[in-house]
Design a protein around this motif. Structure first.
Motif, PDB file in Angstrom:
ATOM      1  N   VAL A 495     -16.807  33.731  -0.301  1.00 14.58           N
ATOM      2  CA  VAL A 495     -15.585  33.046   0.129  1.00 14.58           C
ATOM      3  C   VAL A 495     -15.916  31.988   1.191  1.00 14.58           C
ATOM      4  O   VAL A 495     -16.696  32.237   2.118  1.00 14.58           O
ATOM      5  CB  VAL A 495     -14.570  34.049   0.712  1.00 14.58           C
ATOM      6  CG1 VAL A 495     -13.256  33.341   1.052  1.00 14.58           C
ATOM      7  CG2 VAL A 495     -14.323  35.182  -0.271  1.00 14.58           C
ATOM      8  N   GLN A 496     -15.313  30.805   1.050  1.00 12.98           N
ATOM      9  CA  GLN A 496     -15.389  29.749   2.057  1.00 12.98           C
ATOM     10  C   GLN A 496     -13.953  29.365   2.445  1.00 12.98           C
ATOM     11  O   GLN A 496     -13.124  29.121   1.567  1.00 12.98           O
ATOM     12  CB  GLN A 496     -16.122  28.525   1.520  1.00 12.98           C
ATOM     13  CG  GLN A 496     -17.568  28.819   1.114  1.00 12.98           C
ATOM     14  CD  GLN A 496     -18.271  27.596   0.604  1.00 12.98           C
ATOM     15  OE1 GLN A 496     -18.404  26.598   1.306  1.00 12.98           O
ATOM     16  NE2 GLN A 496     -18.705  27.656  -0.650  1.00 12.98           N
ATOM     17  N   VAL A 497     -13.697  29.324   3.744  1.00 12.84           N
ATOM     18  CA  VAL A 497     -12.340  29.074   4.241  1.00 12.84           C
ATOM     19  C   VAL A 497     -12.369  27.842   5.155  1.00 12.84           C
ATOM     20  O   VAL A 497     -13.211  27.751   6.057  1.00 12.84           O
ATOM     21  CB  VAL A 497     -11.798  30.291   5.023  1.00 12.84           C
ATOM     22  CG1 VAL A 497     -10.308  30.111   5.318  1.00 12.84           C
ATOM     23  CG2 VAL A 497     -12.048  31.584   4.271  1.00 12.84           C
ATOM     24  N   TYR A 498     -11.440  26.905   4.925  1.00 16.08           N
ATOM     25  CA  TYR A 498     -11.381  25.652   5.685  1.00 16.08           C
ATOM     26  C   TYR A 498      -9.968  25.425   6.218  1.00 16.08           C
ATOM     27  O   TYR A 498      -8.980  25.770   5.546  1.00 16.08           O
ATOM     28  CB  TYR A 498     -11.761  24.453   4.807  1.00 16.08           C
ATOM     29  CG  TYR A 498     -13.140  24.534   4.217  1.00 16.08           C
ATOM     30  CD1 TYR A 498     -14.245  24.072   4.914  1.00 16.08           C
ATOM     31  CD2 TYR A 498     -13.346  25.094   2.945  1.00 16.08           C
ATOM     32  CE1 TYR A 498     -15.517  24.152   4.372  1.00 16.08           C
ATOM     33  CE2 TYR A 498     -14.609  25.179   2.395  1.00 16.08           C
ATOM     34  CZ  TYR A 498     -15.701  24.698   3.116  1.00 16.08           C
ATOM     35  OH  TYR A 498     -16.955  24.779   2.572  1.00 16.08           O
ATOM     36  N   PRO A 499      -9.849  24.844   7.421  1.00 15.37           N
ATOM     37  CA  PRO A 499      -8.507  24.482   7.915  1.00 15.37           C
ATOM     38  C   PRO A 499      -7.982  23.253   7.185  1.00 15.37           C
ATOM     39  O   PRO A 499      -8.744  22.349   6.848  1.00 15.37           O
ATOM     40  CB  PRO A 499      -8.751  24.185   9.403  1.00 15.37           C
ATOM     41  CG  PRO A 499     -10.189  23.759   9.465  1.00 15.37           C
ATOM     42  CD  PRO A 499     -10.910  24.529   8.397  1.00 15.37           C
ATOM     43  N   ASN A 500      -6.674  23.222   6.924  1.00 14.99           N
ATOM     44  CA  ASN A 500      -6.023  22.073   6.287  1.00 14.99           C
ATOM     45  C   ASN A 500      -5.299  21.222   7.323  1.00 14.99           C
ATOM     46  O   ASN A 500      -4.980  21.691   8.430  1.00 14.99           O
ATOM     47  CB  ASN A 500      -5.027  22.551   5.228  1.00 14.99           C
ATOM     48  CG  ASN A 500      -5.673  22.703   3.858  1.00 14.99           C
ATOM     49  OD1 ASN A 500      -6.806  22.265   3.651  1.00 14.99           O
ATOM     50  ND2 ASN A 500      -4.970  23.332   2.925  1.00 14.99           N
ATOM     51  N   ASP A 501      -5.008  19.981   6.958  1.00 15.59           N
ATOM     52  CA  ASP A 501      -4.332  19.073   7.879  1.00 15.59           C
ATOM     53  C   ASP A 501      -2.910  19.516   8.189  1.00 15.59           C
ATOM     54  O   ASP A 501      -2.349  19.131   9.216  1.00 15.59           O
ATOM     55  CB  ASP A 501      -4.303  17.656   7.297  1.00 15.59           C
ATOM     56  CG  ASP A 501      -5.690  17.042   7.215  1.00 15.59           C
ATOM     57  OD1 ASP A 501      -6.578  17.517   7.951  1.00 15.59           O
ATOM     58  OD2 ASP A 501      -5.885  16.094   6.424  1.00 15.59           O
ATOM     59  N   ASP A 502      -2.302  20.299   7.317  1.00 16.84           N
ATOM     60  CA  ASP A 502      -0.911  20.711   7.529  1.00 16.84           C
ATOM     61  C   ASP A 502      -0.802  21.953   8.413  1.00 16.84           C
ATOM     62  O   ASP A 502       0.282  22.512   8.587  1.00 16.84           O
ATOM     63  CB  ASP A 502      -0.217  20.969   6.189  1.00 16.84           C
ATOM     64  CG  ASP A 502      -0.848  22.135   5.414  1.00 16.84           C
ATOM     65  OD1 ASP A 502      -1.857  22.695   5.898  1.00 16.84           O
ATOM     66  OD2 ASP A 502      -0.343  22.463   4.332  1.00 16.84           O
ATOM     67  N   GLY A 503      -1.921  22.389   8.981  1.00 19.29           N
ATOM     68  CA  GLY A 503      -1.905  23.566   9.842  1.00 19.29           C
ATOM     69  C   GLY A 503      -2.237  24.845   9.123  1.00 19.29           C
ATOM     70  O   GLY A 503      -2.361  25.903   9.751  1.00 19.29           O
ATOM     71  N   GLY A 504      -2.360  24.790   7.797  1.00 20.23           N
ATOM     72  CA  GLY A 504      -2.705  25.974   7.025  1.00 20.23           C
ATOM     73  C   GLY A 504      -4.195  26.053   6.739  1.00 20.23           C
ATOM     74  O   GLY A 504      -5.013  25.447   7.437  1.00 20.23           O
ATOM     75  N   ILE A 505      -4.564  26.790   5.670  1.00 16.20           N
ATOM     76  CA  ILE A 505      -5.972  26.944   5.313  1.00 16.20           C
ATOM     77  C   ILE A 505      -6.130  26.812   3.805  1.00 16.20           C
ATOM     78  O   ILE A 505      -5.186  27.007   3.041  1.00 16.20           O
ATOM     79  CB  ILE A 505      -6.537  28.305   5.775  1.00 16.20           C
ATOM     80  CG1 ILE A 505      -5.763  29.463   5.124  1.00 16.20           C
ATOM     81  CG2 ILE A 505      -6.535  28.422   7.288  1.00 16.20           C
ATOM     82  CD1 ILE A 505      -6.358  30.840   5.389  1.00 16.20           C
ATOM     83  N   ALA A 506      -7.344  26.420   3.404  1.00 17.54           N
ATOM     84  CA  ALA A 506      -7.726  26.379   1.987  1.00 17.54           C
ATOM     85  C   ALA A 506      -8.848  27.389   1.781  1.00 17.54           C
ATOM     86  O   ALA A 506      -9.805  27.439   2.561  1.00 17.54           O
ATOM     87  CB  ALA A 506      -8.187  24.985   1.596  1.00 17.54           C
ATOM     88  N   VAL A 507      -8.735  28.202   0.703  1.00 14.72           N
ATOM     89  CA  VAL A 507      -9.719  29.255   0.412  1.00 14.72           C
ATOM     90  C   VAL A 507     -10.375  28.964  -0.935  1.00 14.72           C
ATOM     91  O   VAL A 507      -9.687  28.826  -1.950  1.00 14.72           O
ATOM     92  CB  VAL A 507      -9.048  30.641   0.387  1.00 14.72           C
ATOM     93  CG1 VAL A 507     -10.088  31.718   0.077  1.00 14.72           C
ATOM     94  CG2 VAL A 507      -8.354  30.932   1.719  1.00 14.72           C
TER      95      VAL A 507
END
Length: 731
Positions: A495-507
């Motif tokens: 699993v790789q998890v990144y912060p998104n510009d909208d304040g959420g996350i992408a997995v």
């Protein structure tokens, strides 16, 4: 003689409660004048009193002796003292001296039979107000009445003027503004309050001595402007200018000077009065407003300003560029000019309700440009209130996110087709996107997931590493990666998890269950081989040694070969163990001081191979970074150099060089050329195969450790014969 003070000196003004606090009302001159007449001749005093009271409305308080003066001044408001020179127990000059000690300004008239030559000079020196010689006719009483009336009237006027001046000074000292009065030629300072000192950084005493010294406190760039204003005042013209002052504070104070010549009835300038106001804060606000306007004008974000009815009053150039409308086309019109028809009336009513409630509205609008093109606007609208808190204007800042929306849509389309599983959630953990592959792996459809809270759908993930890592990225905005087993699916995921510009996350995730199975099998095989191979070879080696020791001729030599091959196999197994351990470990890079690092390796190699000579050339204090097990790579290269040397007493040269960016470790031997297949393994041009001997396994170890040290390997032949292997690491 001692004279007590009375209230006479302050009776010329009366306080009026109808006026503002601190102000007094000046009355007309009183009709009655109270005079204390000191004369031993009571008949003369009575005659004088009768005449003065009848003709001049002057009330006379008689006193025959100087001692009576004390009681009269204590109990009566006396406007003037009239005294004879000759009196019991003293004379008029002595009485004058006593009165002047307590009442220096009280009018005092000597009315005596003495000639002026006898006492006038001394009386004047002691402060007598007037001197009048007694006569024999009634004319002396008329003359006395006129003198009394004149000196009292003058004294009362002086008292009024003095108190008015005191009032003016008191009120002037209460203001932060500078009040000043100059002579018509601007050379004499008549008045200035103390606020001048703080504003200009010059004392009022110095200003009194040199009225034009204020030019020294004026900013050099403004002095000519101020000098021209002074000349206009001298010419009888009013001025109203602004300039910088106070050199002690780097001329950071701004003042507004307003001055006006005062004319008399003959149209002559009698004085010049002025008001100086500290406008530093006003200038700072003006500068801030100017900077704000410049920022708004130069920003790439559309900005507009409306009244409380939504009528546009101002737009910036970015608004014009984004909408295609010029400022002249929209100012005076409502925002309906931008509506595209995509939103219903209730949408706009919600915006108005929010704003009129004093709150800020954030959201997206689908607007329409002048040319008809529709654009997506991300907008913030805020209410502006007046001093009473009433909303009277609205200000809005926008972003044209049309391209961003288009890219986001394309991105979603790409993600949906990705072979990796992908899903995204916003800051409130609402699912906003899921790829097709993720739907298959997770067993959930897009319609079931989008808009739903992630933890409501995947409740079994709570309390696991997945929740811990997801929440960590959501909070810290730092990406992470991990491999974890998900019990519900009984599957392993990378699993790789990144912060998104909208304040959420992408997995992003991959199902690595099969890979984990292969790794488990590899570990099992490695443990079996380590244990069984080593044990079996040790048995074979032991039996071969027995045969060698008990046999003669060729059988013994064959047994010795078995022992040697057994040793090689044991060494190969050890290399395999080290390589597998390294491959399974998380890479770790450490700081290395090169000389002691290599010195330790050289000492170890010399102990292992006592017939070999190792020469180390390495300057002190060279440092680098390398894998924590990088010493295994250097040992492998030195061992190979010694083992494959053509000499029974091999000599190995180890040389270290450094540059600002690199550190190179060169190992030079006298061995035959390294076979092509092993070169390919060392330089990562191929992997060792089952058809080749175990040397390739050791070189694979060198390659892996150098790579994990962010280094590179170079291989050359030297002119004298031999190999030169250079390991280059970052400095």
């Amino acid at each position: 003689m001692d004279i007590e003070p009375s209230s006479t000196d302050s009776d010329a003004v009366n306080r009026d409660d109808s006026l503002a606090p601190g102000f007094v009302k000046v009355t007309e001159t009183e009709t009655q004048i109270d005079v204390l007449h000191v004369d031993a001749n009571k008949a003369f005093v009575n005659t004088t009193a009768e005449f003065l009271e009848n003709q001049y409305d002057i009330f006379v308080h008689p006193a025959s002796e100087p001692e009576d003066v004390v009681e009269h001044l204590a109990n009566n408001e006396i406007d003037c003292i009239v005294a004879d020179y000759d009196m019991p127990g003293g004379n008029g000059i002595e009485l004058l001296e006593a009165v002047r000690e307590q009442h220096p300004e009280l009018p005092f008239i000597l009315f005596t039979a003495k000639t002026p030559d006898e006492i006038a000079g001394k009386a004047i020196s002691k402060g007598v107000t007037d001197y009048l010689q007694k006569g024999t006719s009634t004319a002396q009483y008329e003359l006395l009445g006129n003198r009394i009336h004149n000196v009292v009237t003058q004294r009362r006027c002086e008292l009024r003027a003095h108190q008015l001046e005191q009032q003016f000074v008191e009120h002037a000292e209460q203001t932060n503004n500078v009040l000043w009065t100059f002579s018509p030629d601007m050379e004499d300072l008549i008045f200035i309050n103390s606020a001048f000192e703080d504003l200009y950084g010059i004392s009022t005493d110095r200003f009194q001595d040199n009225p034009l010294c204020f030019l020294e406190a004026t900013h050099p760039e403004d002095r000519l402007h101020v000098e021209e204003a002074v000349n206009r005042l001298k010419d009888g013209q009013p001025v109203d200018i602004e300039h910088r002052v106070n050199g002690k504070k780097d001329h950071q104070r701004w003042v507004q000077v307003q001055a006006q010549p005062i004319y008399d009835d003959n149209d002559e300038v009698t004085r010049i009065v002025g008001l100086i106001t500290d406008i530093t804060e006003q200038k700072e606000r003006e500068n801030q407003l100017r900077q704000f306007k410049q920022a708004v004008e130069s920003t790439g974000q559309p900005f507009y300003f409306t009244d409380c009815d939504g009528v546009i009053e101002y737009v910036n150039p970015a608004f014009e560029e984004t909408t295609g409308y010029s400022a002249e086309e929209v100012i005076g019109k409502t925002l309906k000019i931008l509506q595209s028809g995509a939103h219903d009336q209730s949408f706009y009513e919600t915006i108005w309700e929010t704003l009129l409630d004093g709150k800020t509205w954030h959201g997206e609008l689908l607007n329409q440009r002048k040319d008809g093109e529709q654009i997506v606007i991300k907008q913030t609208i805020a209410p502006v209130t007046d001093e009473t808190g009433q909303v009277n204007h609205f200000v809005a800042v926008s972003n044209d996110i049309t391209e961003q929306k288009t890219r986001a849509q394309k991105r979603k389309q790409v993600i949906k087709r990705m072979t990796d599983g992908v899903f995204e959630v916003d800051a409130d953990w609402r699912c906003t996107l899921i790829s097709d592959h993720a739907q298959t792996v997770l067993g959930v459809s897009e319609s079931e997931l989008l808009g739903e809270n992630f933890w409501d759908v995947f409740g079994n993930a709570q309390g696991t590493t997945f929740e811990t890592e997801y929440r960590e990225v959501m909070e810290t905005r730092e990406p992470t990666s991990f491999v974890e087993h998900y019990e519900e699916f009984d599957r392993w995921f990378d699993v790789q998890v990144y912060p998104n510009d909208d304040g959420g996350i992408a997995v992003y995730f991959q199902d690595v269950t099969e890979r984990k199975e292969r790794e488990r099998c590899l570990e099992l095989l490695d443990r079996v081989l380590r244990h069984n191979l080593r044990n079996d070879i040790n048995v074979i080696r032991g039996q071969a040694e027995i045969i060698h020791n008990q046999s003669m001729n060729g059988i013994g030599e064959s047994a010795q070969k078995i022992v040697k091959k057994s040793d090689n196999l044991i060494q190969l197994a050890e290399k395999e163990r080290v390589l597998v351990d390294i491959l399974q470990e998380q890479p770790e890079v450490i700081d290395v001081v090169v000389r002691p690092f290599l010195k330790t390796i050289v000492t170890k190699m010399e102990s292992t191979y006592p017939h070999a000579t190792l020469h180390l050339e390495c300057p002190d204090e060279i440092t680098t970074t390398a894998s924590a097990k990088f010493s295994k790579a250097v040992e492998e290269l030195i061992s190979n150099a010694i083992i494959h040397s053509k000499s029974d007493d091999p000599i190995i040269e180890i040389t270290v060089r450094s540059t600002p960016t690199d550190v190179s470790i060169a190992i030079v031997d006298d061995a035959p050329p390294i076979p092509r297949m092993e070169q390919n393994v060392l330089l990562k041009e191929s992997e060792p195969t089952s058809l080749y001997h175990g040397g390739g396994l050791g070189l694979s170890l060198v390659r892996v450790l150098t790579s994990r040290s962010n280094g590179r390997i170079e291989l050359d032949r030297v002119d004298a014969g031999g190999n030169r292997i250079e390991l280059t690491l970052p400095s």
